[in-house]
Design a protein around this motif. Structure first.
Motif, short mmCIF file in Angstrom:
data_model
loop_
_atom_site.label_atom_id
_atom_site.label_comp_id
_atom_site.label_asym_id
_atom_site.label_seq_id
_atom_site.Cartn_x
_atom_site.Cartn_y
_atom_site.Cartn_z
N GLU A 179 51.33 43.93 -60.23
CA GLU A 179 51.25 44.77 -59.02
C GLU A 179 52.17 44.24 -57.92
O GLU A 179 51.73 43.92 -56.80
N ASN A 181 53.99 45.51 -55.87
CA ASN A 181 53.96 46.22 -54.58
C ASN A 181 52.82 45.76 -53.69
O ASN A 181 52.79 46.06 -52.49
N LEU A 184 53.19 44.06 -50.14
CA LEU A 184 53.24 44.77 -48.84
C LEU A 184 51.85 44.97 -48.24
O LEU A 184 51.70 45.17 -47.03
N HIS A 185 50.83 44.98 -49.10
CA HIS A 185 49.48 45.31 -48.61
C HIS A 185 48.60 44.07 -48.46
O HIS A 185 47.80 43.96 -47.55
N TYR A 206 59.84 41.67 -46.86
CA TYR A 206 60.93 42.24 -47.65
C TYR A 206 61.92 41.19 -48.14
O TYR A 206 62.52 41.32 -49.19
N ALA A 209 60.12 39.91 -51.05
CA ALA A 209 60.23 40.91 -52.13
C ALA A 209 61.56 40.75 -52.84
O ALA A 209 61.65 40.78 -54.07
N LEU A 236 53.34 47.80 -61.49
CA LEU A 236 52.98 48.21 -60.12
C LEU A 236 51.56 48.76 -60.08
O LEU A 236 51.04 49.25 -61.10
N GLU A 260 57.28 53.61 -51.02
CA GLU A 260 56.99 52.22 -50.62
C GLU A 260 56.70 51.38 -51.87
O GLU A 260 57.12 50.24 -52.00
N SER A 261 55.99 52.01 -52.83
CA SER A 261 55.69 51.31 -54.09
C SER A 261 56.85 51.43 -55.07
O SER A 261 57.23 50.46 -55.72
N PHE A 264 60.08 48.81 -55.43
CA PHE A 264 60.14 47.62 -56.30
C PHE A 264 60.56 48.01 -57.72
O PHE A 264 61.42 47.38 -58.34
#
Ligand code: BGP
Length: 473
Positions: A179, A181, A184-185, A206, A209, A236, A260-261, A264
């Motif tokens: 996961e 992505n 970001l959360h 970022y 990332a 993801l 946003e997801s 990646f």
């Protein structure tokens, strides 16, 4: 027959949520070992870490988890009884390199996973291995700032190459970051990020990332060189975002949220930064530092398949009135009045599974691998110690039906490893109470219990699904 011959039916677990033995046989402390339960857990997952050591008097669920480290043979025998073709597991980086930057790997750690893979292969169960599933050596957080530091790229590459060299004759399916992505959360969980006062969080996230994306490309390169027969994928947390209305603003907002997801996976699957990401960086004054050769690496080492987790779809609205109906999940999704929810507020949307699988396949045109799907629920024991989890059978049945529809739509899916085939520690809540398993584990939220395993009603149901290759649901 919808599901192809050789479809990889099975289950998925993660080291930090199952193994326990958190400091045994030379293993180093990991980020997840610093996650207690409740509010404190969430605070740390958002990047506020009070200490690099577990705090006195707190309960840390990952320290013992369900003791899979010592009980894996018993558990694998149960998975084999269900007829599993694959088991997704993760390797704990800190079992192999306790500090993450050690010059030599920890032989006891390597031996554990040798034994684990041998036990799986004894039953013809394919190991599907996640190289990083949220647990990062704490030493890398403390001494390098974790993924905000470019040094982690080479450390991760060395870790991944060690695994490919050691297990190239046992493992055919790898994936890099679980996961990805989620960085970001839940920045601490996704990338071990700890923020200081005044940090530009988006900038740090970022940049981290980018480091993970380059590290992932290097792992793909190493895997193809060291273990040419193996497949290596990205992964993801998926789930399409629905616009709340046909207002073009809502439609754009939903597309923007999914991107946003997708950002990646676009990089890991297509090999370059998409235009919308470059615009986002510009609009938010973010400067993602790249080194000479990074873009070429990303371009030349894309993944073989796209792995994803699906639990729920999401929804968004640009109308402030509606927007305050947040369903409270990490994606900031709002309530969807057309859908039921689980006891943890996650929407139950089987059709969304078909939609999401089609959306991903349309976008990437690469084989997909469903490596997480399941229902976290409060299971009640009957007086004779049974769990009649018809609600779980219902959830799984509907989701497998929609996955079958996706395959009929032409979506290529390698396999389905349902999340938590045995009750394990919940990643978000740290609870045992949030159970996913076909196998019940006697342990409660406070760590009390015998850890005894017992079959739920869904155990036999899933066994029949696998036996019939998805025909009998
Ligand atoms: C995903 C993780 C898994 C698993 C799953 C269920 O984010 O990849 O580790 O935990 O979510 O979430 P939870 O355990 O919080 O119910």
């Amino acid at each position: 027959m919808t599901f192809p011959k050789g479809f990889l039916w099975g289950g998925a677990i993660a080291a930090n949520q199952t193994e326990g033995a958190y400091l045994e046989d030379g293993k180093g402390l990991t980020t997840v070992d610093l996650l207690p339960t409740g509010e404190k857990r969430w605070d740390i997952m958002f990047g506020n870490l009070p200490s690099f050591q577990p705090l006195e008097g707190e309960f840390y669920p990952s320290h013992e988890a369900i003791d899979f480290y010592h009980r894996y043979k018993e558990d694998i025998a149960l998975f084999a009884e269900m007829g599993f073709k694959a088991l997704r597991v993760s390797v704990s980086w800190a079992r192999i390199f306790p500090n993450g930057d050690d010059h030599q790997p920890n032989e006891a750690g390597l031996t554990f996973y040798d034994n684990l893979f041998d036990e799986l292969l004894k039953y013809d169960i394919e190991p599907v291995v996640t190289i990083a599933h949220f647990d990062i050596p704490v030493h890398l957080v403390k001494n390098y700032g974790s993924w905000r530091n470019r040094k982690l790229v080479s450390l991760f590459e060395a870790y991944a190459a060690t695994l490919f060299k050691r297990y190239k004759d046992k493992v055919k399916y790898w994936m890099t970051f679980n996961e990805i992505n989620m960085l970001l959360h839940l920045p601490f969980v996704g990338a071990g990020l700890v923020f200081n006062e005044g940090d530009n969080k988006k900038q740090i996230q970022y940049q981290a990332a980018h480091h993970q994306l380059v590290a992932s490309a290097l792992a793909v390169k190493a895997c193809h060189e060291i273990s040419p027969g193996a497949k290596i994928g990205c992964m993801l947390a998926a789930g399409m975002t629905y616009p709340y209305s046909c207002n073009p603003e809502d439609v754009w907002d939903a597309m923007d949220k999914d991107r946003e997801s997708f950002f990646f996976i676009d990089v890991q699957s297509r090999g370059e930064y998409p235009g919308y990401a470059k615009r986002f960086f510009k609009d938010h004054n973010l400067i993602v530092e790249m080194e000479e050769g990074d873009e070429e690496l990303l371009k030349n080492h894309t993944v073989d398949y796209v792995g994803f987790s699906y639990y729920a779809s999401r929804a968004t609205s640009t109308d402030p009135e509606i927007n305050n109906m947040t369903a409270g999940n990490v994606f900031g999704s709002i309530e969807n009045p057309y859908l039921e929810k689980s006891e943890w507020g996650w929407t139950i949307d089987p059709k969304g599974f078909r939609i999401t699988a089609n959306q991903l396949y349309d976008r990437y045109q690469k084989p997909l691998f469903v490596v997480e799907n399941g229902l976290g629920a409060v299971d009640q024991l009957t007086s004779d110690g049974k769990v009649n989890d018809d609600y779980r059978i219902e959830y799984m049945k509907k989701h497998v039906e929609e996955m079958s529809e996706a395959i009929k739509d032409g979506v290529e899916i390698i396999g389905y490893t349902s999340w938590g085939p045995i009750d394990i520690v919940s990643a978000s809540s740290g609870e045992m109470k949030k159970r996913y398993g076909y196998i019940y584990v006697d342990k409660d939220n406070h760590g009390q219990g015998t850890l005894a395993r017992s079959k739920k009603k869904s155990f036999d149901w899933y066994k029949k699904v696998i036996e019939s290759n998805g025909e009998v649901l």
